[in-house]
Design a protein around this motif. Structure first.
Motif, mmCIF file in Angstrom:
data_model
loop_
_atom_site.group_PDB
_atom_site.id
_atom_site.type_symbol
_atom_site.label_atom_id
_atom_site.label_comp_id
_atom_site.label_asym_id
_atom_site.label_seq_id
_atom_site.Cartn_x
_atom_site.Cartn_y
_atom_site.Cartn_z
ATOM 1 N N ASN A 181 -22.211 -16.129 26.506
ATOM 2 C CA ASN A 181 -22.280 -15.174 25.399
ATOM 3 C C ASN A 181 -22.962 -13.884 25.837
ATOM 4 O O ASN A 181 -22.557 -12.790 25.432
ATOM 5 N N GLU A 200 -21.514 -10.119 25.597
ATOM 6 C CA GLU A 200 -22.236 -9.056 24.895
ATOM 7 C C GLU A 200 -22.477 -7.861 25.822
ATOM 8 O O GLU A 200 -22.335 -6.700 25.416
ATOM 9 N N THR A 226 -12.997 -12.941 23.005
ATOM 10 C CA THR A 226 -13.829 -14.135 22.849
ATOM 11 C C THR A 226 -14.053 -14.792 24.212
ATOM 12 O O THR A 226 -13.332 -14.516 25.177
ATOM 13 N N ILE A 227 -15.043 -15.649 24.263
ATOM 14 C CA ILE A 227 -15.304 -16.379 25.511
ATOM 15 C C ILE A 227 -14.093 -17.226 25.884
ATOM 16 O O ILE A 227 -13.736 -17.348 27.065
#
Length: 935
Positions: free
Chosen positions: A839, A843, A891-892
């Motif tokens: 995450n 970010e 998204t991841i």
């Protein structure tokens, strides 16, 4: 991180002036504010609201000239250390913060006399940068440990190998300065130092150096860009005021080199394929009145068709394809360099004799009024070209402040540049060059000592021996234990962002002429300059295998005169109006790139038109250019980096694909090409497959008027661009080795044919790659190979894109004796990337790429790239907004899917260019079978 900042060419200021005559001093309005804190810190502000960005630079008045004997290279080593950590920024320092805030990437440079640190950031991150720079100046030294120092020594030693030890002619400056200056002179050694001295540096050396030189009273802080001066002043005082001043530092007076007699030395170069002669005369320090006519002298003697040295060495005697001459001025002394890389097997004594003939011609003929004005026009244009970015402005304010004791010295500097006379030029020639002793350094290929100047003695050059396991082990991740440096407030809290800047793409206009030429433009009135290019589709893709190198020859010949102008007349016509016009071939295009003073744009385009529609096709010029290209090909074969790139292309595309070949061709193919071949290719140079991009101080109406004639004179032709065969990634990984005996580094190229820029996965894949190898110092490849292991100076990865399937590439040059360990680590990073992507990684990527868009349109180059993307891929004008949406929605899981699809190490080409006798046997341990030896 080494760089050279010269005087007026990258000057910084805002001003308005229309010069009636070069003999009239222009009135300059220098926009800056300077104040000095009580601790001695010099602070300079410069306002430029053209883009929502701000550059922050710190310059310390210390370079290699302030080092101790036995610790050469220490100023540059220290520059590296200062990026790594400080008490309140923590591990990763400015590099990690830069990635979060959308900065350009913190960087720095060291020369003989100063070290600077700089970055451009969105305007809302200014207080963060002031906080960070203050932390470096006052809260840094406790974080340096022995393991950190050991690691950074390896990084800097790798930089030296990459820039010097593993390059043809890499030791020229070392040899020159060792023989020009006595051992007691601080310019006797190189900025990057010696491998032995770097290894001997201790932690106590670091602390002593920091405490003596990195004090506020020896530092200049420059803030340049779009900011509020009152707020910035309050922040500067808050974060810098309590840093104590250091001891007073005595100024150094100039120490010009003194030669009693000419010194001739030679070196047999392990990497060189061609003989090379460098002559060096002692001259004067920076801003000395004689430095200005010396710059004119160097340019007139060597550059262009009218240059006496070019005429004799290139055109009359055909000994070389190029002559370079320049005057380098530093704080204590200056040097005039004259360099000639001769053709194969040319005796350097014949080069020296030809130089004497050329100088005698100058003594007899002097310089004409027309040539003097031509050089002054170029100087004016170079001046404007050097002030397009806020970071360049910050460099030069600091330069003037430190070395001229006045940020506004620009007025005097430009005055002296433009007031140079013919008498001045002849005076400095007689004072510093004519009949004066010099250092002559002959660099010849191994086994060709007979080509060196007669009566030369062997130069002392230290060559590194490759030894497996020679470097010490270290763990740079160990956290330093120390008592924190006190402060009057809590500095551990990073300041908040300011208000988000408003970012919008510049207004773009687009038209298409009736002959098919598409024109895209952006009006930008920051400086009275126009940048432009014409991208003509085709390039190497329009060649056939029996005409390799023809596109490059066509591009080069287009500037060798027209039907109405000789090569010399064309060159002078371009320079007389302060313009530049360069033409070169690429894999998929021929590119015409240029700049013009806005007032001379129509004249510049008229010359471009003449070049396009009326080439001269001069047989003598073709013979000269073919010799030049053959020399380039020989030099390519001597450069490990060029060998790596050319070999990787051949492996990517396969032997039958046209793009697998060197863009220059081969010596055999160049020799066979005729003028008829060039004219045949020229028939494919058509406006119907050309896109023109224009950025600068000119509106659409003026552009259309200037290009109106092109509609009629440049006739459209039907050109069918080839449908090249698509390349697929390998089913299984294969390891290749190209032997470069005694290489001090191994060059790595790893990748496969990937995706085009119009593929729906292209931009998402670029976002995915950011943390892998696109984030500079914050990327995993850099953090692991450089920061954790010290294996390399630089490593990168990217998706090349393009119209066809461009490759995915990982590239680096690593210390020879960790070649296996480096490729093993890269393989591990690739295999683990998707599963370990976090995450925090996402970010950081989103913050950096989105916030970094504040810098997306700052420079003319950035705006030209925007126009090219629009015209090439049919992207919308606001494609940046569309890309931001991709970043925000990523998204991841998407990242992991992309990584699994595009980062499969078992389906890549792995190429190593290095020393086979020591490294080839070890590489079977990589797990891809026995490596294939290519040569």
């Amino acid at each position: 991180m080494l760089s050279k900042i010269t005087s007026f060419l990258t000057i910084l200021i805002l001003f308005a002036c229309q010069q009636e005559s070069y003999e009239t001093q222009p009135q300059l309005d220098v926009n800056y504010e300077k104040f000095v804190l009580e601790n001695g810190l010099n602070v300079i502000f410069h306002i430029d609201k053209s883009d929502p960005v701000v550059a922050v630079s710190i310059t310390a008045h210390v370079g290699s000239a302030r080092e101790k004997e036995g610790r050469t290279g220490f100023a540059h080593l220290f520059e590296h250390l200062l990026f790594l950590e400080s008490e309140n920024l923590g591990k990763g320092g400015l590099d990690q913060m830069s990635a979060r805030i959308g900065g350009s990437g913190a960087n720095g440079s060291t020369n003989r006399d100063r070290t600077n640190y700089y970055q451009t950031v969105p305007k809302n991150a200014l207080e963060k940068m002031i906080w960070a720079e203050a932390d470096k100046l006052g809260w840094f030294i406790n974080t340096v440990t022995d393991p950190v120092l050991a690691k950074e020594k390896q990084v800097v030693k790798n930089e030296k190998r990459q820039r010097v030890d593993n390059q043809p002619y890499g030791h020229v400056y070392y040899v020159a300065n060792k023989n020009l200056y006595p051992s007691s002179h601080p310019y006797n050694w190189q900025v990057i130092g010696s491998l032995e001295d770097l290894q001997n540096a201790t932690l106590n050396d670091v602390k002593e150096f920091y405490n003596k030189w990195y004090t506020p009273n020896n530092v200049t802080l420059v803030i340049s860009g779009d900011f509020d001066t009152n707020q910035a002043k309050a922040c500067v005082k808050k974060y810098f005021d309590e840093i104590p001043a250091g001891a007073a530092i005595d100024p150094i007076t100039p120490m010009p080199a003194q030669l009693d007699s000419t010194v001739k030395v030679y070196h047999e170069d392990n990497f060189a394929n061609l003989p090379d002669l460098t002559m060096i005369w002692p001259t004067v320090e920076v801003y000395h009145p004689d430095s200005y006519p010396l710059a004119y002298l160097a340019q007139y003697l060597s550059q262009g068709k009218s240059a006496p040295l070019y005429q004799v060495l290139v055109e009359d005697k055909n000994l070389t394809s190029d002559v370079r001459m320049y005057d380098y001025n530093a704080e204590l002394a200056g040097e005039m360099y004259l360099n000639v890389r001769a053709f194969d097997q040319v005796d350097l004594d014949s080069i020296l004799n030809a130089i004497k003939t050329g100088l005698a011609r100058f003594e007899s003929d002097g310089i004409s009024d027309q040539d003097l004005l031509r050089i002054k026009a170029q100087q004016e244009a170079e001046f404007y070209r050097g002030i397009s970015s806020v970071v360049a402005k910050s460099f030069n304010l600091a330069q003037y402040n430190i070395f001229a004791n006045d940020p506004g010295f620009i007025t005097k500097d430009l005055e002296q540049v433009l007031q140079v006379s013919k008498a001045d030029i002849m005076r400095v020639y007689e004072k510093y060059i004519k009949g004066k002793p010099f250092v002559a350094a002959s660099f010849v290929p191994k086994g060709q000592l007979s080509l060196a100047l007669e009566n030369s003695k062997q130069a002392e050059v230290v060559e590194e021996t490759i030894t497996q396991g020679a470097e010490e082990e270290f763990d740079a991740s160990i956290v330093a234990e120390y008592e924190k440096t006190p402060s009057s407030f809590d500095r551990s809290q990073e300041p908040p962002y300011g208000a988000d800047p408003s970012v919008s793409p510049p207004q773009v206009w687009e038209v298409q002429l009736t002959n098919g030429l598409s024109i895209y433009g952006i009006e930008n009135n920051e400086v009275p300059i126009v940048d432009f290019n014409l991208v003509i589709a085709g390039g190497q893709t329009l060649e056939s295998t029996d005409k390799l190198g023809v596109s490059n020859l066509v591009a080069g010949m287009m500037t060798k005169g027209t039907q109405y102008k000789t090569p010399q007349q064309l060159e002078q016509a371009i320079e007389q109006i302060g313009a530049t016009i360069d033409i070169y071939a690429e894999k998929e295009n021929i590119r015409i790139s240029g700049t013009a003073l806005a007032k001379n744009f129509s004249q510049t385009i008229a010359l471009v038109e003449e070049i396009l529609v009326s080439p001269r096709w001069d047989e003598k010029e073709l013979a000269l250019f073919k010799n030049e290209v053959s020399s380039w090909i020989q030099q390519d074969a001597a450069s490990p980096g060029r060998v790596a790139q050319n070999t990787f292309d051949s492996l990517l595309y396969g032997a039958e694909h046209i793009l697998s070949n060197n863009l220059l061709g081969t010596i055999e193919s160049i020799d066979k090409l005729t003028m008829s071949d060039l004219k045949s290719y020229y028939q494919k140079v058509s406006p119907s497959i050309t896109r023109m991009h224009i950025v600068g101080a000119i509106n659409q109406t003026a552009v259309m008027k200037a290009t109106e004639s092109l509609t009629n004179t440049w006739a459209s032709k039907q050109v069918t661009l080839p449908n090249l065969p698509g390349q697929k990634r390998p089913e299984d990984a294969q390891l290749y080795f190209y032997d470069f005996p005694n290489a001090k580094q191994s060059h790595l190229r790893i990748g496969y044919p990937a995706i085009s820029s119009v593929d729906s996965d292209y931009y998402p894949a670029t976002v995915m790659n950011y943390i892998l190898g696109g984030a500079g110092f914050a990327s995993r490849l850099t953090q692991e190979l450089r920061e954790a292991k010290g294996y390399t100076y630089r490593v990168w990865s990217y998706f090349a894109g393009g119209i066809d399937n461009g490759p995915f590439v990982i590239g680096s040059s690593v210390r020879t004796n960790v070649t296996l360990e480096s490729v093993q680590l890269i393989k591990q990073i690739l295999n683990e990337y998707g599963a370990t992507y976090s995450n925090n990684d996402l970010e950081t990527t989103q913050s950096s790429l989105i916030k970094g868009n504040a810098r997306a349109f700052e420079t003319a180059r950035a705006k030209l790239l925007m126009l090219e993307n629009i015209s090439t891929y049919n992207w919308p004008v606001n494609y940046i907004t569309d890309q931001e949406a991709v970043i925000r929605n990523m998204t991841i899981e998407q990242i992991q899917g992309l990584a699994n699809n595009y980062l499969n190490s078992d389906q890549m080409i792995w190429l190593v260019v290095g020393d086979a006798k020591t490294q080839l046997p070890r590489l079977s341990a990589l797990g891809f079978g026995e490596p294939i030896l290519i040569n």
